[in-house]
Design an enzyme around this catalytic site. Structure first.
Site, PDB file in Angstrom:
ATOM      1  N   ASP A 109     -49.168 -22.943  10.985  1.00  0.00           N
ATOM      2  CA  ASP A 109     -48.410 -24.226  10.743  1.00  0.00           C
ATOM      3  C   ASP A 109     -47.006 -24.190  10.348  1.00  0.00           C
ATOM      4  O   ASP A 109     -46.630 -23.790   9.211  1.00  0.00           O
ATOM      5  CB  ASP A 109     -49.063 -25.260   9.555  1.00  0.00           C
ATOM      6  CG  ASP A 109     -48.562 -26.463   9.499  1.00  0.00           C
ATOM      7  OD1 ASP A 109     -47.787 -26.885  10.366  1.00  0.00           O
ATOM      8  OD2 ASP A 109     -48.933 -27.050   8.405  1.00  0.00           O
ATOM      9  N   ASP A 296     -42.705 -28.765  14.528  1.00  0.00           N
ATOM     10  CA  ASP A 296     -43.855 -28.577  13.673  1.00  0.00           C
ATOM     11  C   ASP A 296     -44.895 -28.270  14.570  1.00  0.00           C
ATOM     12  O   ASP A 296     -45.528 -28.924  15.400  1.00  0.00           O
ATOM     13  CB  ASP A 296     -44.013 -29.735  12.861  1.00  0.00           C
ATOM     14  CG  ASP A 296     -45.213 -29.667  11.831  1.00  0.00           C
ATOM     15  OD1 ASP A 296     -45.864 -28.776  11.809  1.00  0.00           O
ATOM     16  OD2 ASP A 296     -45.404 -30.593  11.137  1.00  0.00           O
TER      17      ASP A 296
END
Length: 422
Positions: A109, A296
């Site tokens: 992430d 992201d």
């Protein structure tokens, strides 16, 4: 407040606010290692129907609000929508803890910075369905007992920061800080098929004295270059599988030229767009001549400020064009003069294939699905107001990153994009 996302079914982002790291900790020094480049295959899994239903319901019902008169009449929207994290393909990597064969599935992430691992210190339902880290079985475990609480848009995690040796590809990192999950609050954690989250954002996002995994690698000079890169396959059945590269990038996944864009805030992987065009036209989605973009990998769909996403969706009117998706306009993110375009087939998600499953859901207690079942397709955009100083900002999630190979360069603080070679 840290906004991060993570995982699965279709998307999007997590808010994180880390508190309560109490003690000073000296830098941790792993063993010497040969610098290297590694290409790690990511695990791909199509999520189950229930998660897809949750995604459609969340996206459609919140998009519907943007068309209501009371919203359109507002000059600005101050409400922050809490965003669940869903995606149609879940990407995870294998991480060994304590010993190389003790493997956990973690989401990689770029929207967060901590390493979270499910732990046997947690006895809640969400914890029990995952593999749990047992610190008492590791000979390399070192207790730090620093409390950590992170609030996400879809729930809350609590844990204890300790350290242990981790094994990632061929790289060994002794004394890596990790947060053992002691409590999970939120339905999203109960339904996802992964055991932890490995954050790859800048260390400024991590709580005090928490040494993120990639920064630990940098300090140990473990990599040929302080870079990593992602290739996301569009379908888990593709011949070419999703891949995470450490120490550089894989030219085999690059189609054409790589263009680099400087990071403007070393917190997220944040860059700046000149404009966002719809059908080649500027409809005012970037205020003051530019937009902040957060890249992201933990967010599946796209998000943007509430007012601007409302403007975008009303211009697209996706719901009335489901039978002719190709007639919808392209959406272009112009960054440093370079056009990155998403075609309608890439940013619209058809839902008709799941209609039978939705019908079964509609017979249950959840009658809100009746409303959503009339939607034959959904645009992969969610309204999300990120607060200053990082916001307002748009999120480039996996919808974008499946089309564009992405390179994250800490040596030069820049993000590179190239069309992904499928």
């Amino acid at each position: 407040m840290k906004h991060s996302v993570i995982w699965l079914c279709f998307v999007a982002l997590l808010f994180a606010n880390a508190i309560n790291i109490l003690e000073e900790q000296a830098p941790l020094q792993p063993e010497e290692q040969k610098r290297k480049v590694q290409h790690l295959r990511l695990n791909e899994k199509v999520v189950n129907v229930k998660d897809s239903q949750d995604f459609y319901k969340f996206v459609a019902l919140n998009q519907k609000r943007l068309f209501e008169n009371q919203f359109i009449q507002k000059s600005s929207a101050s409400e922050n929508l809490r965003l669940h994290n869903f995606k149609n393909i879940q990407y995870t990597a294998d991480l060994g803890i304590g010993q190389a064969g003790n493997v956990f599935k973690v989401v990689l992430d770029t929207g967060s910075a901590n390493l979270w691992i499910d732990s046997n210190r947690c006895s809640e339902q969400g914890c029990m369905r995952h593999k749990q880290y047992k610190h008492e079985e590791s000979h390399s475990f070192l207790p730090l007992n620093q409390e950590l609480t992170v609030e996400f848009g879809s729930g809350e995690l609590k844990g204890l920061v300790n350290s242990d040796t981790i094994y990632f590809g061929d790289i060994t990192l002794p004394r890596q800080n990790l947060a053992e999950i002691t409590s999970e609050n939120g339905i999203i954690f109960k339904s996802l098929d992964f055991d932890g989250i490995l954050g790859l954002a800048y260390p400024q996002m991590a709580p005090k004295n928490f040494n993120p995994v990639f920064d630990n690698m940098m300090q140990q000079h473990a990599l040929e270059k302080n870079q990593f890169a992602f290739y996301f396959a569009k379908d888990p059945n593709d011949i070419t599988h999703s891949e995470f590269t450490l120490g550089g990038y894989n030219q085999a996944h690059v189609d054409g030229e790589i263009n680099y864009h400087n990071v403007i805030d070393k917190y997220y992987w944040m860059i700046k767009a000149d404009s966002i065009l719809v059908g080649g036209k500027d409809i005012g989605l970037c205020n003051d001549g530019s937009c902040k973009l957060i890249v992201d990998t933990g967010t599946s769909i796209m998000s943007g400020p509430m007012d601007d996403v409302g403007t975008l969706l009303r211009n697209l009117n996706v719901k009335d064009h489901c039978s002719e998706i190709k007639s919808l306009p392209n959406i272009t993110f112009k960054i440093d003069g370079i056009d990155y375009t998403l075609e309608p087939e890439e940013y619209v998600k058809p839902t008709a294939a799941d209609s039978s499953a939705f019908a079964e859901m509609n017979s249950s207690e959840d009658q809100s699905m009746v409303e959503v079942n009339s939607w034959d397709c959904i645009a992969s955009f969610i309204p999300l107001d990120i607060q200053e100083p990082q916001g307002p900002a748009w999120i480039l999630g996996d919808v974008f990153l499946r089309k564009y190979y992405s390179i994250y360069d800490r040596d030069n603080d820049r993000v590179g994009f190239a069309k992904a070679k499928q």
